[in-house]
Scaffold this active site. Structure first.
Site, PDB file in Angstrom:
ATOM      1  N   HIS A  96      24.891  84.874  71.977  1.00 20.63           N
ATOM      2  CA  HIS A  96      26.286  84.584  71.625  1.00 20.63           C
ATOM      3  C   HIS A  96      27.125  85.860  71.627  1.00 20.63           C
ATOM      4  O   HIS A  96      28.277  85.861  72.072  1.00 20.63           O
ATOM      5  CB  HIS A  96      26.321  83.911  70.255  1.00 20.63           C
ATOM      6  CG  HIS A  96      27.696  83.638  69.750  1.00 20.63           C
ATOM      7  ND1 HIS A  96      28.224  84.267  68.642  1.00 20.63           N
ATOM      8  CD2 HIS A  96      28.680  82.809  70.214  1.00 20.63           C
ATOM      9  CE1 HIS A  96      29.451  83.834  68.438  1.00 20.63           C
ATOM     10  NE2 HIS A  96      29.761  82.952  69.366  1.00 20.63           N
ATOM     11  N   GLU A  99      28.099  86.726  75.097  1.00 21.98           N
ATOM     12  CA  GLU A  99      29.218  85.873  75.536  1.00 21.98           C
ATOM     13  C   GLU A  99      30.553  86.471  75.092  1.00 21.98           C
ATOM     14  O   GLU A  99      31.515  86.522  75.871  1.00 21.98           O
ATOM     15  CB  GLU A  99      29.043  84.469  74.967  1.00 21.98           C
ATOM     16  CG  GLU A  99      30.231  83.547  75.204  1.00 21.98           C
ATOM     17  CD  GLU A  99      30.509  82.655  74.007  1.00 21.98           C
ATOM     18  OE1 GLU A  99      31.676  82.622  73.563  1.00 21.98           O
ATOM     19  OE2 GLU A  99      29.566  82.011  73.506  1.00 21.98           O
ATOM     20  N   HIS A 100      30.621  86.950  73.841  1.00 22.37           N
ATOM     21  CA  HIS A 100      31.854  87.569  73.348  1.00 22.37           C
ATOM     22  C   HIS A 100      32.195  88.827  74.153  1.00 22.37           C
ATOM     23  O   HIS A 100      33.370  89.083  74.449  1.00 22.37           O
ATOM     24  CB  HIS A 100      31.701  87.940  71.873  1.00 22.37           C
ATOM     25  CG  HIS A 100      32.063  86.835  70.939  1.00 22.37           C
ATOM     26  ND1 HIS A 100      33.093  86.918  70.040  1.00 22.37           N
ATOM     27  CD2 HIS A 100      31.518  85.592  70.764  1.00 22.37           C
ATOM     28  CE1 HIS A 100      33.172  85.790  69.350  1.00 22.37           C
ATOM     29  NE2 HIS A 100      32.225  84.976  69.767  1.00 22.37           N
TER      30      HIS A 100
END
Length: 302
Positions: A96, A99-100
């Site tokens: 995650h 992804e950022h």
């Protein structure tokens, strides 16, 4: 959740077609190969004949569906077969986090410029531009306001930057930690706590019950940029990527642009294989569990 449902719906209209039945342009362009529909061998649904499925020599797969409703809108999606189920104990949350970082600088797009570039192209961040990380996939989406060849080229350029060129500048990583911790705090409300209790009962000891994509505060606070870059280089590779384009487009032109943007990407190591899909003990006996919170109405699930 709304964006996730929009994304799932977007995929639903694409994942069913047959390249062989496509009645449009003739042979695939040089550098591409037409293929059978993804996972068609496991489904009894009739494939959608309007969809072109293909693959580049490096393993990257794509699906293109000419579509005219809504008018003049193009959806571009990229999925990577990598999510929280692939993380080690001390990596929880890094899929995650990566992804950022896709929106925080790449080799050809400085930090802070990607959102500005998208806005100049007529996209709104959040509404037309989004991403999500799950257990086995990371997904990036762009909803283009018009079927303009320059706009589509820029969208695929940004997908290539995301797929291979994220910078992971240590200062940018440190700045993003607070953003993710705030997201984690907002998400882990009573609804999340209830779902976690249910998952622990229904799927004990599985990644689904233990590897939540948001990760752990300790990993988010301490993981180095180098650790993220190593995971990124391991899992973001062409044979784990799918590109989906839906709209009033010329499929041949899209295929040629995919070759330009992704055709020179080579990966030497052998394929990594599938991510653990959470096998369950189907011989378990009857068990029950309760979760109590003042904000939740009473319900029973069997």
């Amino acid at each position: 959740m709304k964006n996730a449902l929009r994304f799932i719906f977007g995929l639903a209209i694409v994942f069913g077609g047959s390249a062989d039945a496509f009645a449009g342009p003739s042979a695939a362009p040089v550098g591409t190969e037409r293929t059978q529909p993804w996972n068609a061998e496991t489904s009894d649904l009739e494939p959608d004949a309007s969809i072109i499925y293909g693959r580049l020599p490096n393993g990257l797969r794509y699906a293109i569906r000419p579509n005219h409703r809504p008018q003049n809108q193009v959806l571009v999606r990229m999925t990577i077969d990598f999510g929280s189920a692939a993380e080690a104990q001390d990596e929880q949350g890094l899929a995650h986090f990566i992804e950022h970082m896709a929106f925080n600088g790449s080799a050809n797009v400085p930090e802070g410029e990607m959102v500005k570039m998208l806005e100049r192209l007529g996209l709104s961040f959040g509404a037309d531009t989004n991403a999500s990380t799950g257990y086995t996939q990371t997904q990036y989406k762009l909803d283009l306001p018009k079927a303009d060849s320059r706009l589509i080229e820029r969208a695929l350029f940004l997908m290539r930057e995301t797929a291979r060129e994220i910078s992971f500048n240590p200062a940018a990583v440190d700045r993003e930690r607070g953003v993710i911790l705030a997201e984690k705090s907002a998400r882990e409300n009573f609804g999340f706590q209830s779902a976690r209790a249910a998952n622990n009962l229904f799927y004990p000891n599985s990644f689904y019950a233990t590897r939540y994509p948001i990760g752990t505060a300790e990993v988010i606070q301490t993981a180095s940029a180098e650790r993220m870059r190593a995971l990124y280089r391991t899992y973001y590779r062409p044979d784990r990527i799918k590109i989906i384009v839906v709209g009033p487009v010329d499929p041949i032109a899209i295929e040629r642009e995919l070759v330009v943007k992704f055709g020179d990407w080579r990966v030497d190591p052998p394929p990594l294989g599938a991510i653990d899909q959470c096998r369950l003990d189907t011989k378990r006996g009857v068990s029950a569990q309760s979760f109590v919170h003042p904000e939740i109405s009473e319900s029973i699930s069997v």
